[in-house]
Design a protein around this motif. Structure first.
Motif, short mmCIF file in Angstrom:
data_model
loop_
_atom_site.label_atom_id
_atom_site.label_comp_id
_atom_site.label_asym_id
_atom_site.label_seq_id
_atom_site.Cartn_x
_atom_site.Cartn_y
_atom_site.Cartn_z
N LYS A 138 -51.58 57.15 -64.40
CA LYS A 138 -52.04 55.77 -64.29
C LYS A 138 -51.54 55.10 -63.02
CE LYS A 138 -52.93 54.65 -69.14
NZ LYS A 138 -52.70 53.68 -70.24
N LEU A 139 -51.39 55.91 -61.96
CA LEU A 139 -50.89 55.34 -60.71
C LEU A 139 -51.74 54.19 -60.21
CD1 LEU A 139 -51.68 57.73 -57.68
CD2 LEU A 139 -52.86 57.84 -59.86
N VAL A 140 -53.05 54.23 -60.46
CA VAL A 140 -53.92 53.15 -59.97
C VAL A 140 -53.54 51.83 -60.64
CG1 VAL A 140 -56.29 52.30 -59.79
CG2 VAL A 140 -55.81 54.73 -59.46
N LEU A 184 -53.53 47.44 -67.85
CA LEU A 184 -52.40 47.75 -68.72
C LEU A 184 -52.29 46.75 -69.87
CD1 LEU A 184 -49.77 48.54 -65.96
CD2 LEU A 184 -51.16 50.17 -67.26
N SER A 185 -51.78 47.22 -71.00
CA SER A 185 -51.62 46.35 -72.16
C SER A 185 -50.41 46.81 -72.98
CB SER A 185 -52.88 46.38 -73.04
OG SER A 185 -53.10 47.70 -73.53
N GLY A 186 -50.03 45.98 -73.92
CA GLY A 186 -48.99 46.34 -74.88
C GLY A 186 -47.65 46.64 -74.25
N GLN A 187 -46.92 47.57 -74.86
CA GLN A 187 -45.57 47.90 -74.41
C GLN A 187 -45.58 48.54 -73.02
OE1 GLN A 187 -42.72 47.02 -76.07
NE2 GLN A 187 -41.76 47.63 -74.13
N GLU A 188 -46.61 49.32 -72.74
CA GLU A 188 -46.69 49.93 -71.42
C GLU A 188 -46.74 48.87 -70.33
OE1 GLU A 188 -49.30 53.40 -69.16
OE2 GLU A 188 -50.33 52.03 -70.55
N ARG A 189 -47.50 47.84 -70.54
CA ARG A 189 -47.58 46.74 -69.57
C ARG A 189 -46.21 46.10 -69.37
NH1 ARG A 189 -51.86 43.57 -67.72
NH2 ARG A 189 -51.25 41.51 -66.97
N LYS A 190 -45.53 45.85 -70.47
CA LYS A 190 -44.19 45.24 -70.38
C LYS A 190 -43.23 46.14 -69.62
CE LYS A 190 -44.68 42.72 -74.76
NZ LYS A 190 -44.20 42.60 -76.16
N ASP A 191 -43.31 47.45 -69.88
CA ASP A 191 -42.40 48.38 -69.22
C ASP A 191 -42.63 48.42 -67.71
OD1 ASP A 191 -41.38 49.01 -71.71
OD2 ASP A 191 -42.51 50.87 -71.92
N ILE A 192 -43.88 48.46 -67.31
CA ILE A 192 -44.19 48.53 -65.88
C ILE A 192 -43.83 47.22 -65.19
CG2 ILE A 192 -46.02 48.82 -64.18
CD1 ILE A 192 -45.13 51.39 -65.69
N ILE A 193 -44.11 46.12 -65.81
CA ILE A 193 -43.75 44.83 -65.23
C ILE A 193 -42.24 44.72 -65.06
CG2 ILE A 193 -43.62 42.35 -65.76
CD1 ILE A 193 -46.48 42.55 -66.82
N LYS A 194 -41.47 45.24 -66.02
CA LYS A 194 -40.01 45.19 -65.90
C LYS A 194 -39.54 46.00 -64.69
CE LYS A 194 -35.70 45.68 -68.45
NZ LYS A 194 -34.95 46.17 -67.26
N ALA A 217 -48.28 46.24 -59.30
CA ALA A 217 -47.24 45.90 -58.33
C ALA A 217 -47.79 44.99 -57.24
CB ALA A 217 -46.66 47.18 -57.73
N SER A 218 -49.02 45.25 -56.81
CA SER A 218 -49.60 44.42 -55.75
C SER A 218 -49.88 43.00 -56.22
CB SER A 218 -50.88 45.07 -55.20
OG SER A 218 -51.95 44.99 -56.12
N VAL A 219 -50.07 42.82 -57.51
CA VAL A 219 -50.21 41.46 -58.07
C VAL A 219 -48.92 40.69 -57.83
CG1 VAL A 219 -50.46 40.12 -60.19
CG2 VAL A 219 -51.93 42.10 -59.80
N TYR A 220 -47.79 41.36 -58.06
CA TYR A 220 -46.49 40.69 -57.94
C TYR A 220 -46.09 40.43 -56.50
CZ TYR A 220 -45.40 40.59 -62.87
OH TYR A 220 -45.41 40.27 -64.21
N LEU A 243 -41.57 53.91 -56.40
CA LEU A 243 -42.28 55.08 -55.89
C LEU A 243 -42.67 56.03 -57.02
CD1 LEU A 243 -40.18 55.91 -52.69
CD2 LEU A 243 -42.34 54.66 -52.83
N GLU A 244 -41.89 56.05 -58.08
CA GLU A 244 -42.20 56.92 -59.21
C GLU A 244 -43.48 56.49 -59.93
OE1 GLU A 244 -38.46 56.90 -61.29
OE2 GLU A 244 -37.83 58.77 -60.32
N LEU A 245 -43.92 55.27 -59.70
CA LEU A 245 -45.20 54.84 -60.27
C LEU A 245 -46.36 55.61 -59.67
CD1 LEU A 245 -44.68 50.94 -60.24
CD2 LEU A 245 -44.16 52.56 -62.09
N ASP A 246 -46.14 56.21 -58.50
CA ASP A 246 -47.20 56.93 -57.79
C ASP A 246 -47.47 58.32 -58.36
OD1 ASP A 246 -49.00 57.16 -55.43
OD2 ASP A 246 -47.61 58.73 -54.82
N ILE A 247 -46.59 58.83 -59.21
CA ILE A 247 -46.76 60.20 -59.70
C ILE A 247 -47.12 60.22 -61.18
CG2 ILE A 247 -45.34 61.29 -57.93
CD1 ILE A 247 -43.00 61.26 -59.88
#
Length: 307
Positions: A251-253, A277-287, A259-262, A244-248
């Motif tokens: 880059k919520l979109v 998303l790319s780089g470390q940010e992508r890795k962090d969100i995927i985790k 998340a919807s991909v997963y 839910l914290e991804l919504d605030i």
């Protein structure tokens, strides 16, 4: 269709293909997942719908396709986020022509209008159409607050202004609204990380974001708290919070689309200037997403609660 301002109403994402055209097939996959989960309405063209990047023609396509697809099962709302009163009225009329059951409306964009100007803006649009309206009150992101005194003017003058998407981040506002307006102004909480608290305090429903990836969990929280099964709702909510914290985030979109991909009901493609998303940010969100999915809760049979 009249609108019952209650329950979960997803602010749905707009799905694009890799070549930046609308992906209506995948869009309908997501809408079907929302309907199957038991949502109570669909909101098109909001922040998550990448409203500022859509053409008028694309908005019309999305409205018509959604109305046809849901076949009256839930109301379809179109968001109005325009810079001028003239443009807002035109879009509102178009949405009505295309079958939308209601509107969500932001104050004027870009220009920081005065209280008087904001009230006049909403009144002008409301008086131009017959559709019911939910005002989106989000001073944190959009820098204009619709105060209770402003709502008092609007509710007296415009019967079709019926609800507020309450996103001030101040949960005491829910009690203030209820004390002042009773049932005249329905409250739809608009901040995912305050959703359960807001519902317990008396919000009528939830315009949700992470529902775009996790519709069942979102609706389960609403239905469980509604019948007083707060402990069960809270267990799901606590599991849900890192998502839910991804919504605030700004880059919520991108985050919610990832998340919807997963969960298999969306793609990550966004419209420029947004970038995937790319780089470390992508890795962090995927985790965050993968960690949550690895302990995804088994839900109670929330769909039969009211049967």
């Amino acid at each position: 269709m009249s609108i019952q301002w209650k329950g979960v109403m997803p602010a749905v994402t707009t799905q694009f293909k890799s070549n930046d055209v609308l992906d209506l097939e995948l869009f309908k996959v997501n809408i079907k997942a929302q309907l199957d989960a038991g949502v109570h309405g669909i909101v098109l063209g909001g922040t998550l719908g990448e409203a500022s990047t859509l053409t008028d023609q694309e908005r019309r396509i999305l409205t018509r396709e959604t109305v046809a697809f849901v076949e009256g099962r839930v109301p379809v709302l179109m968001n109005i986020a325009e810079q001028t009163t003239k443009a807002a009225i035109a879009l509102a009329k178009t949405a009505e022509e295309d079958g939308a059951a209601g509107l969500m409306m932001l104050p004027p964009m870009r220009y920081k209008a005065s209280d008087e100007e904001v009230v006049e803006y909403f009144m002008s649009v409301a008086n131009s159409i017959s559709l019911p309206i939910m005002i989106y009150n989000n001073p944190i992101d959009y820098k204009i607050e619709v105060t209770l005194d402003m709502f008092a003017q609007l509710l007296e003058a415009c019967p079709n202004i019926q609800a507020v998407k309450e996103s001030t981040r101040d949960t005491t506002n829910i009690t203030r609204i209820k004390n002042r307006f009773g049932d005249r102004l329905a409250i739809m909480t608009g901040v995912d990380t305050l959703a359960l608290e807001s519902l317990v305090l008396g919000a009528d429903g939830w315009v949700a974001g992470l529902v775009d990836a996790f519709p069942d969990e979102t609706v389960a929280i609403y239905e469980l708290q509604k019948v007083g099964r707060i402990k069960e709702a809270l267990e799901i909510y606590r599991w849900f919070m890192p998502l839910l914290e991804l919504d605030i985030s700004p880059k919520l979109v991108q985050y919610i689309k990832m998340a919807s991909v997963y969960t298999g009901i969306g793609a990550e493609y966004v419209r420029a200037p947004r970038l995937v998303l790319s780089g470390q940010e992508r890795k962090d969100i995927i985790k965050i997403i993968e960690d949550a999915i690895s302990v995804r809760p088994i839900l109670p049979d929330y769909k039969s609660i009211n049967n």
